[in-house]
Design a protein around this motif. Structure first.
Motif, PDB file in Angstrom:
ATOM      1  N   ARG A 106       0.849  -1.191   0.000  1.00 44.29           N
ATOM      2  CA  ARG A 106       0.000   0.000   0.000  1.00 44.29           C
ATOM      3  C   ARG A 106       0.882   1.237   0.000  1.00 44.29           C
ATOM      4  NH1 ARG A 106      -5.560  -0.172   2.971  1.00 44.29           N
ATOM      5  NH2 ARG A 106      -5.232   1.990   2.455  1.00 44.29           N
ATOM      6  N   LEU A 107       0.818   1.955  -1.093  1.00 42.52           N
ATOM      7  CA  LEU A 107       1.560   3.204  -1.229  1.00 42.52           C
ATOM      8  C   LEU A 107       0.569   4.296  -1.600  1.00 42.52           C
ATOM      9  CD1 LEU A 107       4.480   1.799  -3.403  1.00 42.52           C
ATOM     10  CD2 LEU A 107       4.556   2.295  -0.963  1.00 42.52           C
ATOM     11  N   ASN A 108       0.927   5.555  -1.313  1.00 47.72           N
ATOM     12  CA  ASN A 108       0.022   6.630  -1.712  1.00 47.72           C
ATOM     13  C   ASN A 108       0.425   7.165  -3.082  1.00 47.72           C
ATOM     14  OD1 ASN A 108       1.984   8.737  -1.359  1.00 47.72           O
ATOM     15  ND2 ASN A 108       1.576   8.696   0.840  1.00 47.72           N
ATOM     16  N   LYS A 109      -0.429   8.004  -3.620  1.00 47.45           N
ATOM     17  CA  LYS A 109      -0.225   8.498  -4.978  1.00 47.45           C
ATOM     18  C   LYS A 109       1.099   9.244  -5.118  1.00 47.45           C
ATOM     19  CE  LYS A 109      -2.592  11.013  -8.615  1.00 47.45           C
ATOM     20  NZ  LYS A 109      -3.823  11.745  -8.982  1.00 47.45           N
ATOM     21  N   ALA A 110       1.445  10.049  -4.142  1.00 55.47           N
ATOM     22  CA  ALA A 110       2.700  10.804  -4.191  1.00 55.47           C
ATOM     23  C   ALA A 110       3.900   9.858  -4.231  1.00 55.47           C
ATOM     24  CB  ALA A 110       2.803  11.742  -2.992  1.00 55.47           C
ATOM     25  N   GLU A 111       3.823   8.759  -3.499  1.00 57.18           N
ATOM     26  CA  GLU A 111       4.922   7.792  -3.499  1.00 57.18           C
ATOM     27  C   GLU A 111       5.058   7.112  -4.858  1.00 57.18           C
ATOM     28  OE1 GLU A 111       4.859   6.721   1.258  1.00 57.18           O
ATOM     29  OE2 GLU A 111       3.596   5.579  -0.108  1.00 57.18           O
ATOM     30  N   TYR A 112       3.923   6.764  -5.481  1.00 57.45           N
ATOM     31  CA  TYR A 112       3.987   6.183  -6.830  1.00 57.45           C
ATOM     32  C   TYR A 112       4.622   7.162  -7.811  1.00 57.45           C
ATOM     33  CZ  TYR A 112       1.272   1.961  -5.964  1.00 57.45           C
ATOM     34  OH  TYR A 112       0.854   0.732  -5.523  1.00 57.45           O
ATOM     35  N   LEU A 113       4.220   8.415  -7.730  1.00 56.70           N
ATOM     36  CA  LEU A 113       4.776   9.424  -8.645  1.00 56.70           C
ATOM     37  C   LEU A 113       6.275   9.588  -8.438  1.00 56.70           C
ATOM     38  CD1 LEU A 113       1.946  12.088  -8.536  1.00 56.70           C
ATOM     39  CD2 LEU A 113       2.604  10.686 -10.488  1.00 56.70           C
ATOM     40  N   GLN A 114       6.704   9.620  -7.176  1.00 56.71           N
ATOM     41  CA  GLN A 114       8.131   9.750  -6.903  1.00 56.71           C
ATOM     42  C   GLN A 114       8.902   8.510  -7.337  1.00 56.71           C
ATOM     43  OE1 GLN A 114       9.041  11.019  -2.921  1.00 56.71           O
ATOM     44  NE2 GLN A 114       7.632  12.741  -3.029  1.00 56.71           N
ATOM     45  N   THR A 157      18.577   1.936  -5.090  1.00 52.27           N
ATOM     46  CA  THR A 157      19.114   1.428  -3.831  1.00 52.27           C
ATOM     47  C   THR A 157      18.058   1.544  -2.741  1.00 52.27           C
ATOM     48  OG1 THR A 157      19.962   3.573  -3.091  1.00 52.27           O
ATOM     49  CG2 THR A 157      21.443   2.217  -4.454  1.00 52.27           C
ATOM     50  N   GLN A 158      18.282   0.814  -1.667  1.00 54.05           N
ATOM     51  CA  GLN A 158      17.334   0.844  -0.564  1.00 54.05           C
ATOM     52  C   GLN A 158      17.310   2.214   0.101  1.00 54.05           C
ATOM     53  OE1 GLN A 158      17.366  -2.644   1.777  1.00 54.05           O
ATOM     54  NE2 GLN A 158      16.264  -1.719   3.476  1.00 54.05           N
ATOM     55  N   VAL A 159      18.445   2.888   0.155  1.00 55.39           N
ATOM     56  CA  VAL A 159      18.505   4.229   0.739  1.00 55.39           C
ATOM     57  C   VAL A 159      17.631   5.191  -0.065  1.00 55.39           C
ATOM     58  CG1 VAL A 159      20.022   6.183   1.242  1.00 55.39           C
ATOM     59  CG2 VAL A 159      20.783   3.859   1.741  1.00 55.39           C
ATOM     60  N   MET A 160      17.745   5.144  -1.380  1.00 55.20           N
ATOM     61  CA  MET A 160      16.916   6.005  -2.231  1.00 55.20           C
ATOM     62  C   MET A 160      15.433   5.673  -2.036  1.00 55.20           C
ATOM     63  SD  MET A 160      19.085   6.024  -5.791  1.00 55.20           S
ATOM     64  CE  MET A 160      17.851   6.930  -6.704  1.00 55.20           C
ATOM     65  N   LEU A 161      15.122   4.396  -1.932  1.00 57.38           N
ATOM     66  CA  LEU A 161      13.739   3.969  -1.750  1.00 57.38           C
ATOM     67  C   LEU A 161      13.176   4.499  -0.434  1.00 57.38           C
ATOM     68  CD1 LEU A 161      11.433   2.273  -2.922  1.00 57.38           C
ATOM     69  CD2 LEU A 161      12.353   0.329  -1.667  1.00 57.38           C
ATOM     70  N   GLU A 162      13.979   4.455   0.626  1.00 61.31           N
ATOM     71  CA  GLU A 162      13.527   4.933   1.929  1.00 61.31           C
ATOM     72  C   GLU A 162      13.316   6.444   1.936  1.00 61.31           C
ATOM     73  OE1 GLU A 162      15.952   3.416   5.096  1.00 61.31           O
ATOM     74  OE2 GLU A 162      15.612   1.340   4.472  1.00 61.31           O
ATOM     75  N   LEU A 163      13.992   7.159   1.059  1.00 63.64           N
ATOM     76  CA  LEU A 163      13.765   8.599   0.950  1.00 63.64           C
ATOM     77  C   LEU A 163      12.448   8.902   0.235  1.00 63.64           C
ATOM     78  CD1 LEU A 163      17.363   9.792   0.018  1.00 63.64           C
ATOM     79  CD2 LEU A 163      16.170  10.113   2.197  1.00 63.64           C
ATOM     80  N   VAL A 164      12.023   8.013  -0.627  1.00 58.08           N
ATOM     81  CA  VAL A 164      10.789   8.208  -1.398  1.00 58.08           C
ATOM     82  C   VAL A 164       9.559   7.779  -0.604  1.00 58.08           C
ATOM     83  CG1 VAL A 164       9.532   7.433  -3.446  1.00 58.08           C
ATOM     84  CG2 VAL A 164      11.947   8.000  -3.617  1.00 58.08           C
ATOM     85  N   ILE A 165       9.638   6.664   0.092  1.00 61.06           N
ATOM     86  CA  ILE A 165       8.491   6.122   0.827  1.00 61.06           C
ATOM     87  C   ILE A 165       8.523   6.641   2.258  1.00 61.06           C
ATOM     88  CG2 ILE A 165       7.369   4.024   1.667  1.00 61.06           C
ATOM     89  CD1 ILE A 165       8.520   2.563  -0.739  1.00 61.06           C
ATOM     90  N   GLU A 166       7.448   7.328   2.638  1.00 57.19           N
ATOM     91  CA  GLU A 166       7.362   7.868   3.989  1.00 57.19           C
ATOM     92  C   GLU A 166       7.356   6.743   5.014  1.00 57.19           C
ATOM     93  OE1 GLU A 166       4.181  10.637   4.551  1.00 57.19           O
ATOM     94  OE2 GLU A 166       4.395  11.380   2.503  1.00 57.19           O
TER      95      GLU A 166
END
Length: 103
Positions: free
Chosen positions: A19-27, A35-44
């Motif tokens: 479950r992700l929100n619309k802003a997370e999908y767009l980002q 990388t996992q670090v980049m992913l953690e910056l995108v997903i709240e």
């Protein structure tokens, strides 16, 4: 063509499991984390919402979706009728509560 619509979409690949929100999908679509670090910056609150294994799985799915060259996706695929995915976006269709104000 790979964000929300059609069988090759990022949304269709991730929504059944995560479950992700619309802003997370767009980002995710715009930044395409590798990388996992980049992913953690995108997903709240990624660390509290998902386990390490789930975050790795999300990265694998993202790579798979974006490794498909858009040229290989047939024209008009985004207009195909697809079955609906339940609970599409986190926070979508929230019903607003009427708040009674005291005067």
């Amino acid at each position: 063509m790979t964000l929300y619509r059609g069988p090759n979409s990022l949304f269709r690949a991730l929504a059944p499991k995560y479950r992700l929100n619309k802003a997370e999908y767009l980002q995710l679509y715009n930044l395409r984390p590798t990388t996992q670090v980049m992913l953690e910056l995108v997903i709240e609150e990624a660390g509290t919402r998902f386990t390490e294994e789930e975050l790795r799985d999300i990265l694998v799915i993202i790579r798979r979706v974006f490794d498909e060259e858009e040229e290989s996706i047939p024209a008009g695929v985004e207009d195909m009728q697809m079955p609906k995915i339940a609970n599409k976006l986190l926070g979508a269709n929230k019903k607003r509560r009427k708040v009674k104000r005291k005067v």
